[in-house]
Motif scaffolding. Structure first.
Motif, PDB file in Angstrom:
ATOM      1  N   GLU A 132      -0.001   9.277  -5.420  1.00 12.76           N
ATOM      2  CA  GLU A 132       0.162  10.656  -4.952  1.00 12.76           C
ATOM      3  C   GLU A 132       1.314  11.363  -5.653  1.00 12.76           C
ATOM      4  OE1 GLU A 132       0.403  10.334  -0.686  1.00 12.76           O
ATOM      5  OE2 GLU A 132      -1.633   9.495  -0.557  1.00 12.76           O
ATOM      6  N   LEU A 152       0.827  -1.213   0.000  1.00 12.26           N
ATOM      7  CA  LEU A 152       0.000   0.000   0.000  1.00 12.26           C
ATOM      8  C   LEU A 152       0.863   1.266   0.000  1.00 12.26           C
ATOM      9  CD1 LEU A 152      -2.909  -1.000   2.387  1.00 12.26           C
ATOM     10  CD2 LEU A 152      -3.006  -0.653  -0.091  1.00 12.26           C
ATOM     11  N   SER A 153       2.016   1.209   0.651  1.00 10.62           N
ATOM     12  CA  SER A 153       2.938   2.355   0.636  1.00 10.62           C
ATOM     13  C   SER A 153       3.429   2.625  -0.781  1.00 10.62           C
ATOM     14  CB  SER A 153       4.132   2.108   1.560  1.00 10.62           C
ATOM     15  OG  SER A 153       3.700   2.036   2.887  1.00 10.62           O
ATOM     16  N   ARG A 174       0.601   4.186  -2.750  1.00  8.69           N
ATOM     17  CA  ARG A 174       0.445   5.610  -2.383  1.00  8.69           C
ATOM     18  C   ARG A 174       1.467   6.488  -3.106  1.00  8.69           C
ATOM     19  NH1 ARG A 174      -0.681   3.465   2.660  1.00  8.69           N
ATOM     20  NH2 ARG A 174      -2.833   3.833   3.265  1.00  8.69           N
ATOM     21  N   THR A 215      -5.250  10.082  -4.387  1.00  7.12           N
ATOM     22  CA  THR A 215      -5.105   9.283  -3.176  1.00  7.12           C
ATOM     23  C   THR A 215      -5.803   7.946  -3.405  1.00  7.12           C
ATOM     24  OG1 THR A 215      -7.158  10.052  -2.161  1.00  7.12           O
ATOM     25  CG2 THR A 215      -5.156  11.365  -1.724  1.00  7.12           C
ATOM     26  N   ILE A 216      -5.515   7.001  -2.547  1.00  7.38           N
ATOM     27  CA  ILE A 216      -6.192   5.713  -2.627  1.00  7.38           C
ATOM     28  C   ILE A 216      -7.693   5.916  -2.493  1.00  7.38           C
ATOM     29  CG2 ILE A 216      -6.580   3.545  -1.370  1.00  7.38           C
ATOM     30  CD1 ILE A 216      -3.529   3.461  -0.873  1.00  7.38           C
ATOM     31  N   GLU A 217      -8.070   6.775  -1.565  1.00  6.34           N
ATOM     32  CA  GLU A 217      -9.495   7.043  -1.341  1.00  6.34           C
ATOM     33  C   GLU A 217     -10.150   7.642  -2.584  1.00  6.34           C
ATOM     34  OE1 GLU A 217      -6.971   8.006   0.714  1.00  6.34           O
ATOM     35  OE2 GLU A 217      -7.327   6.490   2.266  1.00  6.34           O
TER      36      GLU A 217
END
Length: 126
Positions: free
Chosen positions: A49, A41-42, A45, A55-57
């Motif tokens: 980003e 996940l890092s 991101r 963003t992931i969201e």
């Protein structure tokens, strides 16, 4: 789009690849340790980003889970984590935002096929 979208020879290959990635990424990610999930996940991101100003969201909200899972493929690949099932390597989708358009048409078919092939259940929720 329906059956005609699935049978379109110009888009079928792209949809197949994006669906396969989404299913395998979800399955593989769910079978990682918490530390490995954090690292993947890092990486995602940083890609979203740093390179795409997302963003992931944002991706999940505006583009959906299939697009997000195709970005997870990048993180898995950068961490040297192969797909958890089979002998294929990750399939590169140059632009998941475009490459995943219409994948829903083939996703359920692909899911059923892979579940029969590997004897597992695929869940696209992370």
């Amino acid at each position: 789009m329906g059956m005609l979208g699935i049978l379109n020879p110009f888009t079928y290959g792209r949809k197949y690849k994006a669906a396969w990635n989404a299913l395998m990424a979800s399955y593989t990610f769910m079978h990682l340790t918490e530390d490995q999930q954090y690292l993947v996940l890092s990486r995602v991101r940083v890609i979203l980003e740093g390179q795409l100003n997302q963003t992931i969201e944002d991706v999940l909200k505006h583009h959906g889970r299939i697009v997000f899972l195709n970005f997870i493929v990048y993180g898995l690949s950068e961490e040297g984590i192969p797909p958890a099932l089979g002998s294929m390597d990750w399939i590169w989708i140059k632009n998941p935002f475009v490459g995943c358009i219409g994948v829903e048409d083939i996703l359920e078919f692909q899911k059923q096929h892979l579940e029969r092939e590997y004897g597992v259940q695929f869940d696209l929720d992370l």
